[in-house]
Design a protein around this motif. Structure first.
Motif, PDB file in Angstrom:
ATOM      1  N   ASP A 275       0.824  -1.206   0.000  1.00 31.69           N
ATOM      2  CA  ASP A 275       0.000   0.000   0.000  1.00 31.69           C
ATOM      3  C   ASP A 275       0.864   1.264   0.000  1.00 31.69           C
ATOM      4  OD1 ASP A 275      -2.216  -1.592   0.011  1.00 31.69           O
ATOM      5  OD2 ASP A 275      -2.638  -1.364   2.152  1.00 31.69           O
TER       6      ASP A 275
ATOM      7  N   LEU B  89       1.930   2.235  -3.359  1.00 32.24           N
ATOM      8  CA  LEU B  89       0.850   2.583  -4.284  1.00 32.24           C
ATOM      9  C   LEU B  89       0.423   4.047  -4.160  1.00 32.24           C
ATOM     10  CD1 LEU B  89      -1.438  -0.576  -4.135  1.00 32.24           C
ATOM     11  CD2 LEU B  89       0.001   0.186  -6.016  1.00 32.24           C
TER      12      LEU B  89
ATOM     13  N   TRP C 262       0.003  -5.265  -7.867  1.00 31.83           N
ATOM     14  CA  TRP C 262       0.751  -4.007  -7.830  1.00 31.83           C
ATOM     15  C   TRP C 262       0.967  -3.472  -9.242  1.00 31.83           C
ATOM     16  CZ3 TRP C 262       6.079  -2.527  -8.789  1.00 31.83           C
ATOM     17  CH2 TRP C 262       6.388  -1.259  -8.293  1.00 31.83           C
TER      18      TRP C 262
ATOM     19  N   ALA D 194      -2.218  -2.104 -10.557  1.00 31.56           N
ATOM     20  CA  ALA D 194      -2.541  -0.798  -9.985  1.00 31.56           C
ATOM     21  C   ALA D 194      -1.802   0.316 -10.717  1.00 31.56           C
ATOM     22  CB  ALA D 194      -2.197  -0.784  -8.502  1.00 31.56           C
TER      23      ALA D 194
END
Length: 272
Positions: free
Chosen positions: A213, A216, A256, A259
């Motif tokens: 996270d 990101l 990932w 994203a």
């Protein structure tokens, strides 16, 4: 503008385990760049392996050894960079207290020559453990940028330092950073929009998902760099080994990469 990101695996050549992982990630296309430490026992093997892949690593200017590994020796042997036994200290604050600018640049020259002698012509350089930035005492940013300009190298100095530093810089550092960015522009040294890496400890993160996270976070316009330190858990001692293994997992995590695609972030090989 378009948002672009360089995904870099730092520390190629650190030791055999890290080198094995980075070479595999490059071969799989999971990272778009790497940086080479020239002063280690496995540096030549690492250089040969990436050259065979057609990859030219950046020069990871290395002025300190690392905890948990046998001490490294500088290529130039300058006294102000070493402990009494002739090895590079593993304490960046010791280096920051005693290192002389002339010795720093001579060592950078020696490391660049080492790469050239092995058929590698890097187009950019950066600072292992951030020792050139002045975060541990003396700053060698100005001589490093002038050195980059002489050799036609880009340099990992962010225009926006907050993502790397974790917040606003203290006034003294902020002024030094502003001057360095202005000098880079004056000298024509290409630099990224921003840089980011994990600076949290294992207890602070608590889980792999928290690490993912953190990586990101929204990237700004322009070309930025995420630099990670992937390795095998057994190649790096203590909690750092767990974190580096998580970063290896992250770089192979389809969620990932998806994203990044969904955020319309283009993965590129450099900011120059």
């Amino acid at each position: 503008m378009t948002r672009r990101v360089v995904i870099t695996a730092d520390d190629l050549g650190r030791e055999a385990g890290t080198t094995e992982v980075i070479v595999a990630l490059l071969a799989e296309g999971q990272v778009s760049a790497t940086t080479l430490i020239p002063v280690t026992p496995v540096a030549k093997q690492a250089a040969d392996q990436v050259r065979a892949l057609g990859v030219i690593p950046r020069l990871h200017v290395t002025l300190t050894s690392e905890h948990g590994l046998p001490r490294w020796h500088p290529l130039n042997g300058a006294a102000s960079l070493t402990d009494p036994d002739g090895t590079l200290t593993d304490d960046p604050f010791v280096l920051g207290a005693q290192g002389e600018a002339e010795d720093v640049i001579r060592e950078a020259d020696a490391q660049l020559r080492w790469m050239h002698d092995r058929g590698l012509t890097p187009v950019a350089a950066d600072s292992h453990s951030g020792t050139l930035y002045g975060l541990h005492g003396r700053s060698w940013l100005a001589p490093a940028l002038e050195w980059c300009a002489r050799h036609g190298l880009a340099f990992r100095l962010p225009r926006d330092a907050e993502p790397y530093f974790g917040g606003p810089l203290p006034p003294e550092l902020a002024a030094a950073h502003e001057n360095a960015v202005a000098l880079a522009d004056t000298l024509g040294v290409a630099i990224p929009q921003t840089i980011a890496t994990n600076r949290r400890t294992l207890p602070e993160l608590g889980s792999y998902e928290r690490l993912r996270d953190c990586y990101l976070r929204r990237l700004p316009e322009g070309t930025s760099e995420l630099f990670l330190h992937p390795s095998r858990e057994d190649a790096v001692s203590g909690a750092d080994g767990v974190l580096r293994a998580w970063e290896t997992r992250l770089l192979r995590d389809a969620a990932w990469h998806k994203a990044l695609e969904s955020e319309a972030v283009e993965v590129v090989g450099g900011w120059w």
